[in-house]
Design an enzyme around this catalytic site. Structure first.
Site, short mmCIF file in Angstrom:
data_model
loop_
_atom_site.label_atom_id
_atom_site.label_comp_id
_atom_site.label_asym_id
_atom_site.label_seq_id
_atom_site.Cartn_x
_atom_site.Cartn_y
_atom_site.Cartn_z
N SER A 1 0.79 -1.23 0.00
CA SER A 1 0.00 0.00 0.00
C SER A 1 0.82 1.29 0.00
O SER A 1 0.25 2.38 -0.04
CB SER A 1 -0.95 0.02 1.20
OG SER A 1 -0.25 0.06 2.43
N LYS B 1 -5.44 4.12 9.16
CA LYS B 1 -4.48 4.98 8.48
C LYS B 1 -4.88 6.45 8.57
O LYS B 1 -4.01 7.33 8.68
CB LYS B 1 -4.32 4.55 7.02
CG LYS B 1 -3.62 3.21 6.88
CD LYS B 1 -3.46 2.78 5.44
CE LYS B 1 -2.70 1.46 5.34
NZ LYS B 1 -2.51 1.02 3.95
#
Length: 332
Positions: free
Chosen positions: A230, A275
């Site tokens: 990611s 996140k």
């Protein structure tokens, strides 16, 4: 005495139950890393053989922390916490795979993300990919036509910018099709007609291919203890920022996430809620969100943290340019 003994027994049982392991893991905000800065005393993105620029802001990749061994007490705390998620263990550690195997796969995915980030960023900077013949099957359709070291440039007039595109163009037509293959050998351009053949159930021309991307400097990424794919988008942006005079950040702290492929397509990832919390704690003033993750990001938005929608590397660069100019990019 009976009441006291009963209370003590209940307490001991409760402690035992709360200390029992459960088949879940707890996900929380992980560390964020400035791809333009240093980690453990070393530049995250290292370039030699060419001058690099500096930025007043930051481009921070975001991560998810995983608590792999969870007891009931920790699971309850995770369920009650706003910045954590409790998920079945098999979603992170599939049955039949050890924790070490999962971590090894994440490390490999992380390495692939770095390679794709480099490819996408350098293509954006004008360093084109060359699709190179690494080997030719002795009894394949290309035998006696193509040679090791040839650079394939086109199929039936369509350019081949990436190895994946060559595969797509060959498979787009049925086996037995005569294909006009453009290539260069020792710098000289030529074409040849090769008839594809069904091999292992797919149309093929019988060559092994690879990619190379010549550039007059060396580029590497040095970051340990982080896994998964990611970080690709933020690495690509960091590379472009270092190799161009413009400060992509405009002096701001920009966080984000998203996979990236060689063509610069940004893909979805997991752990958006965690996140976003990590980005907010790191002082981010905007968060780059893969388009496919926008709905989840909106449900878990953090106060005063704009969610910027990106589907490609070009869109991410355009969004940063818009923010530098004081405009509003496309939000989720």
């Amino acid at each position: 005495m009976t009441v006291l003994l009963g209370a003590l027994l209940t307490a001991l049982l409760s402690i035992g139950v709360l200390g029992a392991p459960v088949p879940y893991v707890v996900l929380g905000p992980g560390p964020t890393v400035d791809t333009l800065g240093q980690e453990d005393g070393k530049q995250v993105i290292q370039v030699t053989g060419r001058d690099t620029s500096t930025s007043a802001g930051q481009l921070r990749l975001t991560t998810v922390g995983v608590q792999p061994s969870v007891k009931l007490r920790a699971a309850i705390q995770g369920w009650l916490a706003d910045d954590q998620a409790v998920v079945p263990r098999e979603l992170v550690y599939p049955p039949g795979e050890s924790r070490e195997q999962v971590e090894q796969r994440n490390a490999e995915d992380f390495q692939v993300s770095q390679t794709s980030a480099e490819t996408a960023a350098l293509r954006k900077l004008g360093y084109e990919v060359q699709v190179v013949v690494k080997g030719v099957s002795a009894d394949g359709p290309a035998a006696g036509v193509l040679q090791e070291g040839d650079v394939i440039t086109s199929v039936d007039g369509e350019t081949v910018p990436l190895a994946s595109r060559l595969t797509e163009l060959i498979r787009a037509k049925p086996a037995g099709t005569a294909l006009r293959i453009g290539y260069t050998r020792d710098g000289a351009a030529d074409t040849a007609t090769i008839t594809s053949r069904e091999i292992d159930g797919r149309p093929r021309i019988g060559v092994d291919i690879g990619q190379q991307q010549p550039h007059p400097f060396t580029l590497s990424i040095d970051l340990k203890d982080i896994g998964g794919p990611s970080a690709g988008l933020m690495f690509a942006l960091g590379i472009i920022d270092k190799l161009t005079p413009e400060d992509l950040t405009g002096g701001r702290v920009i966080a984000g996430t998203g996979t990236i492929d060689d063509a610069g397509q940004v893909g979805p990832i997991g752990g958006i809620p965690q996140k976003l919390v990590g980005a907010k704690r790191a002082g981010a003033t905007a968060f780059l969100v893969p388009a496919a993750n926008c709905a989840e990001a909106v449900r878990n938005r953090q106060p005063d943290l704009p969610l910027v929608k990106v589907g490609t590397l070009d869109e991410a660069l355009a969004a940063l340019e818009t923010m530098r100019a004081g405009g509003e990019p496309t939000h989720c």
